[in-house]
Design a protein around this motif. Structure first.
Motif, PDB file in Angstrom:
ATOM      1  N   ASP A   1      10.561  42.077  17.421  1.00  0.00           N
ATOM      2  CA  ASP A   1      11.706  41.181  17.592  1.00  0.00           C
ATOM      3  C   ASP A   1      11.804  40.178  16.445  1.00  0.00           C
ATOM      4  OD1 ASP A   1       9.372  39.935  18.271  1.00  0.00           O
ATOM      5  OD2 ASP A   1      10.141  38.962  20.071  1.00  0.00           O
TER       6      ASP A   1
ATOM      7  N   GLU B   1      15.428  38.597  15.796  1.00  0.00           N
ATOM      8  CA  GLU B   1      15.812  37.555  16.739  1.00  0.00           C
ATOM      9  C   GLU B   1      15.060  36.258  16.470  1.00  0.00           C
ATOM     10  OE1 GLU B   1      14.949  40.557  17.445  1.00  0.00           O
ATOM     11  OE2 GLU B   1      16.500  41.517  18.668  1.00  0.00           O
TER      12      GLU B   1
ATOM     13  N   TYR C   1      16.265  34.605  13.121  1.00  0.00           N
ATOM     14  CA  TYR C   1      17.616  34.065  13.315  1.00  0.00           C
ATOM     15  C   TYR C   1      17.557  32.765  14.115  1.00  0.00           C
ATOM     16  CZ  TYR C   1      22.621  34.053  14.411  1.00  0.00           C
ATOM     17  OH  TYR C   1      23.941  33.711  14.526  1.00  0.00           O
TER      18      TYR C   1
ATOM     19  N   TYR D   1      21.197  40.622  13.671  1.00  0.00           N
ATOM     20  CA  TYR D   1      21.039  40.321  15.096  1.00  0.00           C
ATOM     21  C   TYR D   1      22.175  40.920  15.920  1.00  0.00           C
ATOM     22  CZ  TYR D   1      20.919  37.573  19.396  1.00  0.00           C
ATOM     23  OH  TYR D   1      20.918  37.193  20.716  1.00  0.00           O
TER      24      TYR D   1
END
Length: 214
Positions: A41, A44, A47, A121
């Protein structure tokens, strides 16, 4: 399971990595150097950390860094006034260096990360992804917020005997920004991004280097 090849940055050993890559830390079998850490991940997390960093960066440059009071006279300093004072004192090179390493370069890196990982994303690879990755690599060594933070702490220790120092909102936001940026840098793995770029170039979704040269 397929394999992909990764070159070790220390000894140039060609290492085979399983693909799809399971989460974890991968070391070179020859020298033991950590090749990369795989975070499923990562997009994510980077971001989110850069969104938080941008918000903190606005606070840092809007509110006072600290207030200094001596014999009833009070003065407030911000990041921009610190650079301005250095310039007015004739320390032009130091002023430019502080401006670049503590304001301009960190902001550019935050904006580049948002411009790259924001579309990722949402499931889209931007056409400027190769350029953004190269710029992130180029600007990497020039972000020195942690060094500037150490300088602020040293200055506070020296000035605390001369008067009253009140930390401002900017200083607390700055103290939170440093570990957030460090965390984002620690989990950043360029390999999956470059793999997505190469896949997009093969499929014609973004121009390849040969097409740009032609």
């Amino acid at each position: 399971m397929n394999c992909r090849f990764v070159c070790c940055h220390e000894c140039d050993e060609i290492c085979t990595i399983p693909h799809p890559t399971p989460p974890g830390r991968y070391r070179c079998p020859n020298c033991g150097h950590v090749i990369f850490r795989h975070w499923p991940d990562m997009t994510e997390r980077i971001y989110a950390t850069n969104l938080a960093a941008l918000f903190l960066f606005v606070l840092i440059n809007y509110f006072p860094l600290l207030s200094f009071e001596v014999l009833g006279n009070r003065a407030e300093a911000t990041f921009t006034t610190a650079v301005l004072y250095l310039y007015q004192e004739g320390d032009y090179l130091i002023a430019v260096a502080v401006l670049m390493t503590t304001l301009i370069v960190p902001l550019i890196r935050i904006l580049l990360n948002l411009a790259l990982f924001g579309p990722l994303y949402h499931g889209r690879l931007p056409r400027y992804a190769p350029t953004a990755m190269k710029l992130l690599e180029a600007f990497g060594p020039w972000g020195m917020l942690d060094v500037f933070m150490i300088g602020i702490l040293v200055s506070i220790v020296k000035l605390v005997k001369m008067g009253t120092i009140v930390p401002g909102i900017s200083l607390w936001a700055f103290a939170v920004l440093i570990p957030i940026l460090a965390y984002g840098q620690a989990i950043f793995d360029p390999h999956p991004v470059w793999e997505e770029i190469e896949k997009a170039q093969r499929e014609g979704r973004i121009p390849s280097p040969t097409e740009r040269i032609a």
